[in-house]
Design a protein around this motif. Structure first.
Motif, PDB file in Angstrom:
ATOM      1  N   ASP A  37     -34.506  59.125 -34.619  1.00 29.97           N
ATOM      2  CA  ASP A  37     -34.210  59.274 -33.200  1.00 29.97           C
ATOM      3  C   ASP A  37     -33.754  60.687 -32.846  1.00 29.97           C
ATOM      4  OD1 ASP A  37     -34.832  56.624 -32.859  1.00 29.97           O
ATOM      5  OD2 ASP A  37     -32.743  55.938 -32.913  1.00 29.97           O
ATOM      6  N   ALA A  38     -34.261  61.181 -31.706  1.00 29.34           N
ATOM      7  CA  ALA A  38     -33.859  62.482 -31.176  1.00 29.34           C
ATOM      8  C   ALA A  38     -32.959  62.325 -29.960  1.00 29.34           C
ATOM      9  CB  ALA A  38     -35.088  63.301 -30.794  1.00 29.34           C
ATOM     10  N   VAL A  39     -33.230  61.282 -29.160  1.00 24.23           N
ATOM     11  CA  VAL A  39     -32.533  61.094 -27.888  1.00 24.23           C
ATOM     12  C   VAL A  39     -32.109  59.640 -27.757  1.00 24.23           C
ATOM     13  CG1 VAL A  39     -32.769  61.198 -25.373  1.00 24.23           C
ATOM     14  CG2 VAL A  39     -33.886  62.932 -26.796  1.00 24.23           C
ATOM     15  N   THR A  40     -30.923  59.434 -27.226  1.00 22.02           N
ATOM     16  CA  THR A  40     -30.488  58.088 -26.866  1.00 22.02           C
ATOM     17  C   THR A  40     -30.491  57.968 -25.354  1.00 22.02           C
ATOM     18  OG1 THR A  40     -28.689  56.462 -27.064  1.00 22.02           O
ATOM     19  CG2 THR A  40     -28.042  58.785 -26.966  1.00 22.02           C
ATOM     20  N   LEU A  41     -31.077  56.899 -24.829  1.00 20.89           N
ATOM     21  CA  LEU A  41     -31.248  56.700 -23.393  1.00 20.89           C
ATOM     22  C   LEU A  41     -30.489  55.437 -22.977  1.00 20.89           C
ATOM     23  CD1 LEU A  41     -35.066  57.500 -23.345  1.00 20.89           C
ATOM     24  CD2 LEU A  41     -33.248  58.951 -22.391  1.00 20.89           C
ATOM     25  N   GLY A  42     -29.297  55.641 -22.468  1.00 19.71           N
ATOM     26  CA  GLY A  42     -28.443  54.501 -22.135  1.00 19.71           C
ATOM     27  C   GLY A  42     -28.439  54.124 -20.672  1.00 19.71           C
ATOM     28  N   THR A  43     -28.974  55.011 -19.805  1.00 20.80           N
ATOM     29  CA  THR A  43     -29.034  54.707 -18.371  1.00 20.80           C
ATOM     30  C   THR A  43     -30.484  54.488 -17.982  1.00 20.80           C
ATOM     31  OG1 THR A  43     -27.087  56.090 -17.955  1.00 20.80           O
ATOM     32  CG2 THR A  43     -28.471  55.525 -16.062  1.00 20.80           C
ATOM     33  N   LEU A  44     -30.810  53.266 -17.588  1.00 17.61           N
ATOM     34  CA  LEU A  44     -32.188  52.859 -17.300  1.00 17.61           C
ATOM     35  C   LEU A  44     -32.232  52.226 -15.913  1.00 17.61           C
ATOM     36  CD1 LEU A  44     -32.617  50.973 -20.708  1.00 17.61           C
ATOM     37  CD2 LEU A  44     -33.339  53.317 -20.255  1.00 17.61           C
ATOM     38  N   THR A  45     -33.088  52.750 -15.039  1.00 14.77           N
ATOM     39  CA  THR A  45     -33.181  52.201 -13.683  1.00 14.77           C
ATOM     40  C   THR A  45     -34.633  52.011 -13.281  1.00 14.77           C
ATOM     41  OG1 THR A  45     -33.134  54.418 -12.704  1.00 14.77           O
ATOM     42  CG2 THR A  45     -31.027  53.288 -12.949  1.00 14.77           C
ATOM     43  N   SER A  46     -34.904  50.927 -12.573  1.00 12.97           N
ATOM     44  CA  SER A  46     -36.251  50.664 -12.063  1.00 12.97           C
ATOM     45  C   SER A  46     -36.140  49.964 -10.726  1.00 12.97           C
ATOM     46  CB  SER A  46     -37.045  49.797 -13.046  1.00 12.97           C
ATOM     47  OG  SER A  46     -36.479  48.497 -13.127  1.00 12.97           O
ATOM     48  N   GLY A  47     -37.221  50.042  -9.946  1.00 16.82           N
ATOM     49  CA  GLY A  47     -37.200  49.376  -8.661  1.00 16.82           C
ATOM     50  C   GLY A  47     -38.554  49.396  -7.984  1.00 16.82           C
ATOM     51  N   GLY A  48     -38.731  48.467  -7.038  1.00 18.16           N
ATOM     52  CA  GLY A  48     -39.949  48.407  -6.246  1.00 18.16           C
ATOM     53  C   GLY A  48     -41.157  47.868  -6.970  1.00 18.16           C
ATOM     54  N   CYS A  49     -40.969  47.172  -8.079  1.00 20.74           N
ATOM     55  CA  CYS A  49     -42.101  46.688  -8.878  1.00 20.74           C
ATOM     56  C   CYS A  49     -42.842  45.569  -8.149  1.00 20.74           C
ATOM     57  CB  CYS A  49     -41.626  46.188 -10.233  1.00 20.74           C
ATOM     58  SG  CYS A  49     -40.719  47.410 -11.196  1.00 20.74           S
ATOM     59  N   SER A  50     -44.151  45.477  -8.426  1.00 20.34           N
ATOM     60  CA  SER A  50     -44.948  44.438  -7.773  1.00 20.34           C
ATOM     61  C   SER A  50     -46.195  44.136  -8.596  1.00 20.34           C
ATOM     62  CB  SER A  50     -45.353  44.854  -6.361  1.00 20.34           C
ATOM     63  OG  SER A  50     -46.212  45.985  -6.412  1.00 20.34           O
ATOM     64  N   ASN A  51     -46.768  42.968  -8.294  1.00 18.47           N
ATOM     65  CA  ASN A  51     -48.008  42.520  -8.916  1.00 18.47           C
ATOM     66  C   ASN A  51     -48.904  41.988  -7.802  1.00 18.47           C
ATOM     67  OD1 ASN A  51     -49.367  39.704  -9.876  1.00 18.47           O
ATOM     68  ND2 ASN A  51     -49.549  41.232 -11.499  1.00 18.47           N
ATOM     69  N   PRO A  52     -50.206  42.264  -7.849  1.00 13.47           N
ATOM     70  CA  PRO A  52     -51.089  41.833  -6.756  1.00 13.47           C
ATOM     71  C   PRO A  52     -51.073  40.336  -6.498  1.00 13.47           C
ATOM     72  CG  PRO A  52     -52.201  43.427  -8.163  1.00 13.47           C
ATOM     73  CD  PRO A  52     -50.931  43.066  -8.858  1.00 13.47           C
ATOM     74  N   LEU A  53     -50.855  39.532  -7.547  1.00 15.98           N
ATOM     75  CA  LEU A  53     -50.915  38.082  -7.400  1.00 15.98           C
ATOM     76  C   LEU A  53     -49.562  37.469  -7.047  1.00 15.98           C
ATOM     77  CD1 LEU A  53     -52.791  35.636  -7.548  1.00 15.98           C
ATOM     78  CD2 LEU A  53     -52.278  35.470 -10.000  1.00 15.98           C
ATOM     79  N   SER A  54     -48.507  37.921  -7.742  1.00 20.03           N
ATOM     80  CA  SER A  54     -47.192  37.310  -7.543  1.00 20.03           C
ATOM     81  C   SER A  54     -46.345  38.037  -6.518  1.00 20.03           C
ATOM     82  CB  SER A  54     -46.425  37.254  -8.872  1.00 20.03           C
ATOM     83  OG  SER A  54     -46.181  38.557  -9.352  1.00 20.03           O
ATOM     84  N   GLY A  55     -46.766  39.245  -6.121  1.00 24.67           N
ATOM     85  CA  GLY A  55     -46.009  40.000  -5.124  1.00 24.67           C
ATOM     86  C   GLY A  55     -44.858  40.779  -5.733  1.00 24.67           C
ATOM     87  N   PRO A  56     -43.795  41.034  -4.948  1.00 23.31           N
ATOM     88  CA  PRO A  56     -42.648  41.806  -5.438  1.00 23.31           C
ATOM     89  C   PRO A  56     -42.083  41.193  -6.718  1.00 23.31           C
ATOM     90  CG  PRO A  56     -42.487  41.499  -3.078  1.00 23.31           C
ATOM     91  CD  PRO A  56     -43.628  40.636  -3.538  1.00 23.31           C
ATOM     92  N   SER A  57     -41.762  42.066  -7.653  1.00 21.62           N
ATOM     93  CA  SER A  57     -41.273  41.622  -8.955  1.00 21.62           C
ATOM     94  C   SER A  57     -40.051  42.442  -9.337  1.00 21.62           C
ATOM     95  CB  SER A  57     -42.360  41.786 -10.032  1.00 21.62           C
ATOM     96  OG  SER A  57     -43.558  41.130  -9.644  1.00 21.62           O
ATOM     97  N   THR A  58     -39.236  41.860 -10.179  1.00 21.15           N
ATOM     98  CA  THR A  58     -38.032  42.546 -10.642  1.00 21.15           C
ATOM     99  C   THR A  58     -38.165  42.846 -12.118  1.00 21.15           C
ATOM    100  OG1 THR A  58     -36.672  41.383  -9.022  1.00 21.15           O
ATOM    101  CG2 THR A  58     -35.529  42.425 -10.862  1.00 21.15           C
ATOM    102  N   LEU A  59     -38.052  44.122 -12.478  1.00 22.82           N
ATOM    103  CA  LEU A  59     -38.132  44.525 -13.872  1.00 22.82           C
ATOM    104  C   LEU A  59     -36.802  45.172 -14.245  1.00 22.82           C
ATOM    105  CD1 LEU A  59     -41.099  46.115 -15.718  1.00 22.82           C
ATOM    106  CD2 LEU A  59     -38.835  47.116 -15.966  1.00 22.82           C
ATOM    107  N   ASN A  60     -36.085  44.547 -15.168  1.00 18.22           N
ATOM    108  CA  ASN A  60     -34.777  45.040 -15.580  1.00 18.22           C
ATOM    109  C   ASN A  60     -34.811  45.527 -17.024  1.00 18.22           C
ATOM    110  OD1 ASN A  60     -33.410  44.467 -13.131  1.00 18.22           O
ATOM    111  ND2 ASN A  60     -33.230  42.315 -13.721  1.00 18.22           N
ATOM    112  N   PRO A  61     -34.786  46.852 -17.249  1.00 11.86           N
ATOM    113  CA  PRO A  61     -34.676  47.359 -18.621  1.00 11.86           C
ATOM    114  C   PRO A  61     -33.258  47.127 -19.127  1.00 11.86           C
ATOM    115  CG  PRO A  61     -34.652  49.172 -17.054  1.00 11.86           C
ATOM    116  CD  PRO A  61     -34.888  47.917 -16.260  1.00 11.86           C
ATOM    117  N   SER A  62     -33.126  46.824 -20.406  1.00 10.65           N
ATOM    118  CA  SER A  62     -31.795  46.533 -20.934  1.00 10.65           C
ATOM    119  C   SER A  62     -31.591  47.203 -22.288  1.00 10.65           C
ATOM    120  CB  SER A  62     -31.590  45.018 -21.068  1.00 10.65           C
ATOM    121  OG  SER A  62     -32.452  44.477 -22.052  1.00 10.65           O
TER     122      SER A  62
END
Length: 214
Positions: free
Chosen positions: A88-113
Motif C-alpha cells: 500500500d502507498a495510500v490509505t483512503l479513509g474518507t469516501l463520499t458518493s452521491g446522485g447514483c442512478s440506474n436506468p431501470l431502478s431509478g435513483p440509487s444509493t451507493l455507500n462506500p465503507s
C-alpha cells in the motif's frame, strides 16, 4: 580427408562454433529488456481522488449504476519510504458518493465503507503505472434491491495527468455472496446475483501523490 589434417579441421570447426555462440549471446544481451524494478517510493500527501463519470456495471446482468459524485481522500503511508510493488502507498479513509442512478431502478444509493488503500503494482510503461484500489467495499441500494460490491479495482495511474483509470472489463470487483448476498425483489428484476463481475467506468483525478523508483 587425410588423417593428419583432421585435428586442424576439428579445431577450425570448434573455433567457428565458439564464435557463433558468443555472437548469439551478445545479440540476446543487446535486445534483452532492462532489469525491472521490484520496489517503488510514494511521496506527498494529503491525497485526493476526485471522480469523473464513475460508474459500476454488473457485466453479467448488463446493469450500470452511474455516480456523478464519487470522491476519496487520505494520506501517503510513510512518505519517502520504498516498498515492494503491491504494498500500500495510500490509505483512503474518507469516501463520499452521491446522485447514483440506474436506468431501470431509478435513483440509487451507493455507500462506500471501510478504509480503502491504493498501491502501485508494477513498472511504469509509457508514463503509466499499473495500480490498484484495494479493500473496496460498497453497499448499493436500488429500489428494493440491496447488494454489496467487494474486491479490488485494477487500473493505470498516469503520473503526468494525475489520473487513475480503471481497466476495461472486469475490474477485480464482484457482487458479494454469503451474508451480503443480494436481497429484495428488484434484484430479481435487475438479475443481480452473487459473484457477478463488476466493471468500473470513468476515472479519478489524483492530487498530492508522486511515484518514483526504487
Amino acid at each position: 580427408m587425410d588423417r593428419s589434417a583432421r585435428p586442424a579441421a576439428l579445431a577450425l570447426v570448434r573455433t567457428y562454433l565458439a564464435t557463433a555462440v558468443a555472437a548469439a549471446a551478445l545479440l540476446v544481451a543487446g535486445t534483452a529488456p532492462a532489469q525491472a524494478y521490484t520496489t517503488y517510493t510514494p511521496r506527498g500527501g494529503p491525497v485526493t481522488f476526485v471522480g469523473t463519470s464513475i460508474s459500476f456495471t454488473d457485466i453479467d446482468a448488463a446493469q450500470t449504476f452511474t455516480c456523478p459524485t464519487f470522491n476519496m481522500s487520505g494520506s501517503v503511508i510513510n512518505s519517502g519510504t520504498s516498498r515492494s510493488y503491491g504494498a500500500d502507498a495510500v490509505t483512503l479513509g474518507t469516501l463520499t458518493s452521491g446522485g447514483c442512478s440506474n436506468p431501470l431502478s431509478g435513483p440509487s444509493t451507493l455507500n462506500p465503507s471501510g478504509t480503502w488503500t491504493f498501491a502501485i503494482t508494477g513498472d511504469a510503461t509509457g508514463g503509466a503505472w499499473p495500480a490498484r484500489l484495494k479493500n473496496v467495499r460498497l453497499r448499493m441500494q436500488a429500489a428494493t434491491c440491496v447488494f454489496w460490491i467487494t474486491g479490488v479495482v485494477n487500473g493505470q495511474f498516469n503520473q503526468s495527468s494525475g489520473g487513475f483509470t480503471p481497466n476495461t472489463g472486469p475490474s477485480g470487483l464482484k457482487v458479494a455472496g454469503g451474508p451480503d448476498a443480494p436481497t429484495g425483489s428488484m434484484c430479481l428484476t435487475l438479475d443481480i446475483v452473487a459473484d457477478d463481475n463488476i466493471g468500473v467506468g470513468g476515472y479519478w483525478q489524483v492530487s498530492g501523490l508522486t511515484i518514483t523508483n526504487p
